[in-house]
Structures are given as C-alpha cells and as structure tokens.
Design an enzyme around this catalytic site. Structure first.
Site, mmCIF file in Angstrom:
data_model
loop_
_atom_site.group_PDB
_atom_site.id
_atom_site.type_symbol
_atom_site.label_atom_id
_atom_site.label_comp_id
_atom_site.label_asym_id
_atom_site.label_seq_id
_atom_site.Cartn_x
_atom_site.Cartn_y
_atom_site.Cartn_z
ATOM 1 N N SER A 5 38.544 31.322 47.972
ATOM 2 C CA SER A 5 38.542 31.170 46.511
ATOM 3 C C SER A 5 37.847 29.872 46.156
ATOM 4 O O SER A 5 37.743 28.966 46.996
ATOM 5 C CB SER A 5 39.982 31.119 45.997
ATOM 6 N N TYR B 40 49.059 28.766 47.109
ATOM 7 C CA TYR B 40 47.837 29.577 47.033
ATOM 8 C C TYR B 40 46.612 28.731 47.364
ATOM 9 O O TYR B 40 45.774 29.118 48.184
ATOM 10 C CB TYR B 40 47.709 30.173 45.624
HETATM 11 P P1 NAD Z 1 44.523 42.338 43.218
HETATM 12 O O1 NAD Z 1 45.916 41.861 43.023
HETATM 13 O O2 NAD Z 1 43.848 43.111 42.133
HETATM 14 O O3 NAD Z 1 44.408 43.165 44.573
HETATM 15 C C1 NAD Z 1 45.020 42.738 45.761
HETATM 16 C C2 NAD Z 1 45.393 43.951 46.610
HETATM 17 O O4 NAD Z 1 45.958 43.461 47.840
HETATM 18 C C3 NAD Z 1 46.439 44.865 45.957
HETATM 19 O O5 NAD Z 1 46.023 46.213 46.026
HETATM 20 C C4 NAD Z 1 47.691 44.638 46.820
HETATM 21 O O6 NAD Z 1 48.519 45.792 46.929
HETATM 22 C C5 NAD Z 1 47.087 44.262 48.163
HETATM 23 N N1 NAD Z 1 48.009 43.503 48.998
HETATM 24 C C6 NAD Z 1 48.859 42.513 48.606
HETATM 25 N N2 NAD Z 1 49.585 42.096 49.657
HETATM 26 C C7 NAD Z 1 49.200 42.832 50.740
HETATM 27 C C8 NAD Z 1 49.586 42.880 52.089
HETATM 28 N N3 NAD Z 1 50.560 42.083 52.561
HETATM 29 N N4 NAD Z 1 48.971 43.746 52.924
HETATM 30 C C9 NAD Z 1 48.002 44.584 52.457
HETATM 31 N N5 NAD Z 1 47.601 44.589 51.178
HETATM 32 C C10 NAD Z 1 48.193 43.732 50.326
HETATM 33 O O7 NAD Z 1 43.692 41.000 43.546
HETATM 34 P P2 NAD Z 1 42.126 40.643 43.480
HETATM 35 O O8 NAD Z 1 41.890 39.813 42.284
HETATM 36 O O9 NAD Z 1 41.288 41.828 43.756
HETATM 37 O O10 NAD Z 1 42.081 39.639 44.729
HETATM 38 C C11 NAD Z 1 41.588 39.987 45.992
HETATM 39 C C12 NAD Z 1 41.374 38.705 46.781
HETATM 40 O O11 NAD Z 1 40.528 37.812 46.036
HETATM 41 C C13 NAD Z 1 42.651 37.919 47.063
HETATM 42 O O12 NAD Z 1 42.593 37.366 48.362
HETATM 43 C C14 NAD Z 1 42.607 36.822 46.010
HETATM 44 O O13 NAD Z 1 43.340 35.686 46.409
HETATM 45 C C15 NAD Z 1 41.123 36.533 45.938
HETATM 46 N N6 NAD Z 1 40.652 35.857 44.732
HETATM 47 C C16 NAD Z 1 40.886 36.382 43.499
HETATM 48 C C17 NAD Z 1 40.435 35.693 42.375
HETATM 49 C C18 NAD Z 1 40.719 36.195 40.987
HETATM 50 O O14 NAD Z 1 40.454 35.470 40.025
HETATM 51 N N7 NAD Z 1 41.198 37.422 40.832
HETATM 52 C C19 NAD Z 1 39.740 34.490 42.511
HETATM 53 C C20 NAD Z 1 39.505 33.990 43.780
HETATM 54 C C21 NAD Z 1 39.970 34.689 44.888
#
Ligand code: NAD
Length: 257
Positions: A143, A157
């Site tokens: 991130s 986080y």
């Molecule tokens: P999201 O919450 O939309 O999707 C995350 C998915 O991961 C969900 O389907 C959830 O069921 C699954 N998940 C959660 N725990 C799990 C586990 N223990 N085993 C298997 N699956 C699991 O999130 P997103 O925004 O698509 O984020 C995806 C990645 O991107 C994450 O690592 C997040 O930290 C990172 N990220 C997101 C952002 C943002 O602004 N959304 C910014 C930087 C990084």
C-alpha cells in the site's frame, strides 16, 4: 492477448482489486484460480469471469493458514496444470485498528496473520510451483502507507504493509536468477469496500482526498491494469519494485486545491 497460456492464482479475489484483476487476467487469456475466504463472493467472481468467456475456478482458503495456502497452490496446479502468476492480494483493514495506545493485541495479531503471514505462506507454497513451471511473477499487495505516515492512525495495517514491501524486495533478490520476479503493488486510496468502510463520513473522505494530487479515489480496475503489466512478460526486467498506482499521493508535498 497479454496472458495467453498463463495460469494465475489471485487471493482476495471475491471483491475489490482481486475481483477486477481476475476478470481482466481472464480476458487477457489467463486461467484464473480465484481464492477467497468468502465462498459466495469467490463463486460470484468465477461466474463473472465465465460470463465474459474466461476460464476460472474457485478455491476457498484463509491465507493465514498454511494448509489452506498449500491447498490453493495444489488446486491451481491440479486444475490448470501449472502456476505462472501469483497475486497475493488478500488483506484486511480492521475497524478497531488505531494508534499504539488503543490498538489491541488481538487486532494487531489478526492483521499481521492475514496481511503479512498470508503473503509469506502464499510465497512459501507458490515459489516451488513456479520453479516447476520454469519461472513466474509474484505480485504482493502492499500500500502507499508502506511509504507514508498518516495522522489518521491504523498502526497494525500500516506496519503490515511495510512488512509486505520489505519481504517482497528480499524475495525478488533471492529468486531473481530462477526467473521468478517479485514486485510489491502499492495502491493509493481506492473507492472500494475496504477503505470506504473506514472513511465512513464525508469529512473523513475529504481529509484523505486533500492529499491526492488527482483529487479523487482510485478504482480497483486501475490497480488491475498495473497488476496485468507485472503479471505479463512485458515486465520481464521488472523485479523488486514498489510499484505505485496511487494518483500521485507519494509524490506530493502540497497538492493543488
Ligand atoms: P476488499 O475488502 O474489497 O477485498 C478483500 C478480499 O479479501 C475480500 O474478498 C475478503 O473476503 C478477502 N479476504 C479477507 N481476509 C482473507 C483471508 N484471511 N483469506 C482469504 N481471503 C481473505 O479489499 P480491496 O480494497 O480490494 O483490497 C485488496 C488489497 O489491497 C488488500 O491487501 C488491501 O490492504 C490493499 N489495498 C487497498 C487499498 C484501498 O484503498 N482499498 C489501498 C492500498 C492497498
């Protein structure tokens, strides 16, 4: 097609970045092993891929558990014959994640078990499969907070994403001569469930937006396009990077208003 004849495994593919990437990778010719802890959401992604004429299968796994990670890699090899691309993308942002004083040990441990150990376990079982395939590309989702501190605290986080970034860099160095590339994808703030649950008032959203030069949240699809480049052979000389797809947030000191 940019991923012809490739097999890709994507964790957290039931939502957000993972789902958009599954659809895009399949459109570009990859067979996709959709992995998520949420079975209904994962199956929905598979249905979406298939509705677009793509190839996908679902495997239920909690990435914080070794047996599940071993199982998901085996499932990819058994179902599609090999593993070329691994997108360790599953992650959580806990609602009670706060500063050092207020974050509980439970929240800290859960966040690290999923966000850091989950990536480690994906690599632990994914790398031997990539050796069997003669090389591959690993993309680990970190991130922008791995590089910048925020006054809106999410200490577990933020620390977990710093760990993903440094782990990816070292893995890239270790495995470079085996044709296994490892890059850390660093998304900026996105308009997905994960962030909007946290920035749940207009005031909080504006507090974050003021730092983004582009003046908007990113879309999951914009991260998927970055992942497509890192997954494909077009990025054959790219390894060990912190691959920023962030609307310029990490470049900014003062943003335009
Ligand atoms: P999201 O919450 O939309 O999707 C995350 C998915 O991961 C969900 O389907 C959830 O069921 C699954 N998940 C959660 N725990 C799990 C586990 N223990 N085993 C298997 N699956 C699991 O999130 P997103 O925004 O698509 O984020 C995806 C990645 O991107 C994450 O690592 C997040 O930290 C990172 N990220 C997101 C952002 C943002 O602004 N959304 C910014 C930087 C990084």
């Amino acid at each position: 097609m940019r991923l012809n004849n490739k097999v890709a495994l994507i964790t957290g593919a039931g939502s957000g970045i993972g789902r958009e990437t599954a659809v895009l990778f399949a459109q570009e010719g990859a067979a996709v092993m959709v992995v998520d802890v949420n079975e209904a959401a994962g199956n929905e992604t598979v249905a979406l891929v298939k509705a677009n004429g793509g190839q996908a299968a679902f495997y239920k796994a909690d990435v914080s558990k070794a047996a599940d990670c071993e199982g998901m890699v085996a499932a990819a090899e058994q179902t599609f014959g090999k593993l070329n691309v691994m997108f360790n993308n599953a992650g959580i942002s806990h609602k009670d994640d706060d500063d050092a004083i207020n974050t509980t040990e439970d929240v800290w441990d859960l966040t690290f078990n999923i966000n850091v150990k989950g990536v480690f376990l994906g690599c632990k079982y994914g790398i031997p499969a990539m050796r069997r395939a003669g090389g591959g590309s690993i993309i680990n989702t970190a991130s922008f907070v791995a590089l910048l501190g925020a006054a809106t605290p999410q200490l577990a986080y933020t620390a977990s994403k710093g760990a993903v970034l440094s782990m990816s860099r070292e893995l890239a160095v270790i495995h470079a001569r085996e044709g296994i590339r490892v890059n850390a994808m660093c998304p900026g703030p996105l308009f997905t469930e994960l962030l909007m649950k946290y920035l749940n008032t207009e005031e909080k959203k504006q507090r974050r937006l003021v730092h983004i030069p582009m003046g908007r949240f990113g879309q999951a699809k914009e991260i998927a396009y970055g992942a497509l480049y890192l997954a494909s052979d077009e990025s054959s000389f790219v390894t060990g990077t912190e691959f920023m797809v962030d609307g310029g947030i990490t470049a900014a000191y003062v943003t335009p208003v």
